[in-house]
Write a protein that holds these residues in place. Structure first.
Motif, short mmCIF file in Angstrom:
data_model
loop_
_atom_site.label_atom_id
_atom_site.label_comp_id
_atom_site.label_asym_id
_atom_site.label_seq_id
_atom_site.Cartn_x
_atom_site.Cartn_y
_atom_site.Cartn_z
N LYS A 126 32.01 35.03 48.73
CA LYS A 126 31.06 35.93 48.08
C LYS A 126 31.69 36.55 46.83
CE LYS A 126 28.04 37.14 51.91
NZ LYS A 126 27.41 38.13 52.76
N ARG A 127 32.93 37.00 46.98
CA ARG A 127 33.60 37.64 45.85
C ARG A 127 33.73 36.65 44.68
NH1 ARG A 127 37.89 39.24 48.45
NH2 ARG A 127 39.10 37.45 47.72
N ASP A 128 34.13 35.42 44.99
CA ASP A 128 34.28 34.42 43.92
C ASP A 128 32.94 34.12 43.25
OD1 ASP A 128 36.90 34.33 44.52
OD2 ASP A 128 36.85 32.38 45.57
N THR A 129 31.90 33.98 44.07
CA THR A 129 30.58 33.66 43.52
C THR A 129 30.07 34.79 42.63
OG1 THR A 129 30.17 32.47 45.57
CG2 THR A 129 28.27 32.87 44.18
N VAL A 130 30.29 36.02 43.08
CA VAL A 130 29.86 37.18 42.28
C VAL A 130 30.60 37.18 40.94
CG1 VAL A 130 29.98 39.70 42.12
CG2 VAL A 130 29.14 38.62 44.22
N ARG A 131 31.91 37.00 40.99
CA ARG A 131 32.71 36.99 39.75
C ARG A 131 32.25 35.89 38.80
NH1 ARG A 131 38.07 39.32 41.82
NH2 ARG A 131 37.24 41.40 42.24
N GLU A 132 31.99 34.72 39.38
CA GLU A 132 31.55 33.58 38.57
C GLU A 132 30.25 33.91 37.83
OE1 GLU A 132 30.07 29.39 40.12
OE2 GLU A 132 31.78 30.17 41.24
N HIS A 133 29.35 34.56 38.53
CA HIS A 133 28.06 34.86 37.90
C HIS A 133 28.15 36.01 36.90
CE1 HIS A 133 26.60 32.04 40.87
NE2 HIS A 133 25.55 31.91 40.06
N ILE A 134 29.06 36.92 37.15
CA ILE A 134 29.28 37.99 36.16
C ILE A 134 29.86 37.37 34.89
CG2 ILE A 134 30.71 40.02 35.65
CD1 ILE A 134 30.24 40.89 38.56
N HIS A 135 30.71 36.39 35.07
CA HIS A 135 31.28 35.66 33.94
C HIS A 135 30.19 34.90 33.19
CE1 HIS A 135 34.46 33.54 31.79
NE2 HIS A 135 35.25 34.48 32.27
N LEU A 136 29.30 34.30 33.95
CA LEU A 136 28.21 33.51 33.36
C LEU A 136 27.38 34.34 32.39
CD1 LEU A 136 26.73 30.70 33.66
CD2 LEU A 136 25.25 31.83 35.33
N VAL A 137 27.19 35.63 32.70
CA VAL A 137 26.39 36.48 31.81
C VAL A 137 27.30 37.32 30.89
CG1 VAL A 137 24.40 36.57 33.36
CG2 VAL A 137 26.17 38.32 33.55
N GLY A 138 28.59 36.99 30.86
CA GLY A 138 29.50 37.58 29.88
C GLY A 138 29.87 39.03 30.14
N LEU A 139 29.85 39.46 31.40
CA LEU A 139 30.14 40.87 31.69
C LEU A 139 31.46 41.07 32.45
CD1 LEU A 139 26.62 42.30 32.57
CD2 LEU A 139 27.95 42.63 30.49
N GLN A 140 32.37 40.11 32.29
CA GLN A 140 33.62 40.17 33.06
C GLN A 140 34.42 41.45 32.80
OE1 GLN A 140 32.54 37.72 31.24
NE2 GLN A 140 33.93 37.31 29.54
N ASP A 141 34.21 42.08 31.64
CA ASP A 141 34.97 43.32 31.36
C ASP A 141 34.26 44.56 31.90
OD1 ASP A 141 36.87 41.82 30.09
OD2 ASP A 141 35.96 42.04 28.11
N PHE A 142 33.14 44.36 32.58
CA PHE A 142 32.35 45.51 33.03
C PHE A 142 32.09 45.51 34.53
CE2 PHE A 142 31.61 44.83 28.58
CZ PHE A 142 31.66 46.10 28.06
N THR A 143 32.88 44.75 35.27
CA THR A 143 32.60 44.60 36.71
C THR A 143 32.58 45.94 37.43
OG1 THR A 143 34.94 44.17 37.01
CG2 THR A 143 33.50 42.25 37.02
N ALA A 144 33.45 46.88 36.98
CA ALA A 144 33.56 48.16 37.70
C ALA A 144 32.68 49.25 37.08
CB ALA A 144 35.02 48.61 37.70
N SER A 145 31.86 48.89 36.07
CA SER A 145 31.01 49.90 35.43
C SER A 145 29.77 50.17 36.29
CB SER A 145 30.54 49.41 34.06
OG SER A 145 31.64 49.16 33.23
N TYR A 146 29.24 51.37 36.13
CA TYR A 146 27.99 51.73 36.79
C TYR A 146 26.83 51.51 35.81
CZ TYR A 146 30.66 53.50 40.65
OH TYR A 146 31.49 53.56 41.74
N PRO A 147 25.61 51.34 36.32
CA PRO A 147 24.48 51.05 35.42
C PRO A 147 24.35 52.04 34.26
CG PRO A 147 23.83 50.61 37.66
CD PRO A 147 25.22 51.19 37.73
#
Ligand code: ATP
Ligand code: MG
Length: 264
Positions: A126-147
């Motif tokens: 799950k963690r890998d899949t989530v990271r992969e999809h965050i990468h897909l939409v270019g938000l890898q630098d914002f994983t820990a940000s709140y909305p």
């Protein structure tokens, strides 16, 4: 301009999405009258196809997506995905709404992970899949940000990542860019097209923006109201990425617009 080849061949197996004589009526609050919202919708969507839907407000576009998602049931007709009638919601169908609907108390990563709640994966997967999809939409630098710490466009990217995280075969999008400014909208349209070309899933995308419909769609479905019906389906036979100042693009846009204006 060097155009990438038109991706018309489906990457996926199966028979796609079929709407067979779909009608939908709602009973009013008093229970005495019926609102005929959709009438005899017939549409075959090929696997991997990008369908855009335009039509006047109230002609049943969101209802159509809710039927495909399985949140509503048809009164007549049926909806089949790869020849199987759909029953309720399922992981093979994802959705993105106009408002991002992120949980304010969860981070970007946690919000995307919500999409995987019912997925048969280990925590590490799950963690890998989530990271992969965050990468897909270019938000890898914002994983820990709140909305509240990210822009509207970024929030909509999170919603797209959440919609895709189960690797659905169909992604439904209900005016996903409707609330964004014009520049952000144009950027996200390009990004969505890139994601689609990468992932090759079927897209059913509702929009009020005819330019967006022609930019993204393999076919544009023009609906008309009272009751909601398909008025016309326009093939957009232009190479991608499309250029909205190209003469053929403008001609197709004007053609759809004239139809849309008549029925609005
Ligand atoms: N659950 C419901 N109960 C009763 N009526 C409903 C329900 N959902 C939708 N409707 C009605 O169905 C019609 C179509 O609504 P829908 O939201 O599908 O339109 P739409 O094409 O998405 O419009 P818009 O472009 O404004 O988003 C409207 O008249 C709406 O009031
Ligand atoms: Mg709607």
């Amino acid at each position: 301009m060097t155009a990438t080849p038109q991706l018309s061949l489906p990457a996926q197996h199966g028979n796609g999405l079929r709407l067979e004589h779909v009608s939908k009526r709602f009973v009013n609050a008093g229970g005495d009258t019926q609102l005929h919202v959709l009438d005899n919708i017939q549409l075959d969507i090929a696997p991997g196809e990008f369908i855009t839907i335009v039509g006047a407000s109230g002609c049943g576009k969101s209802t159509l997506l809710r039927l495909i998602l399985g949140l509503e049931e048809t009164n007549e007709g049926r909806i089949l995905l790869d020849e199987k009638p759909i029953k309720g919601t399922g992981l093979e169908r994802g959705i993105v709404f106009q408002d991002h609907r992120l949980f304010p108390w969860l981070t970007v990563e946690q919000n995307v992970a919500v999409g995987l709640k019912n997925a048969p994966l280990s925590p590490a997967q799950k963690r890998d899949t989530v990271r992969e999809h965050i990468h897909l939409v270019g938000l890898q630098d914002f994983t820990a940000s709140y909305p509240h710490q990210i822009s509207g466009g970024m929030a909509q990217r999170v919603a797209i990542a959440r919609g895709l995280v189960n690797r659905p075969s169909v992604l439904l999008l209900d005016e996903p860019f409707g609330a964004l400014d014009a520049l952000t909208r144009t950027r996200l349209q390009r990004e969505l097209q890139n994601i689609w070309q990468q992932e090759r899933i079927t897209m059913v995308h509702v929009t009020h923006d005819v330019d967006e419909a022609v930019y993204l769609g393999d076919r544009v479905v023009v609906m008309q109201p009272h009751p909601g019906r398909i008025r016309r389906i326009v093939d957009i036979d232009l190479p991608r990425p499309r250029n909205s100042s190209d003469a053929r693009f403008i001609a197709l846009r004007d053609d759809v617009l004239s139809d849309f204006a008549e029925v609005s």
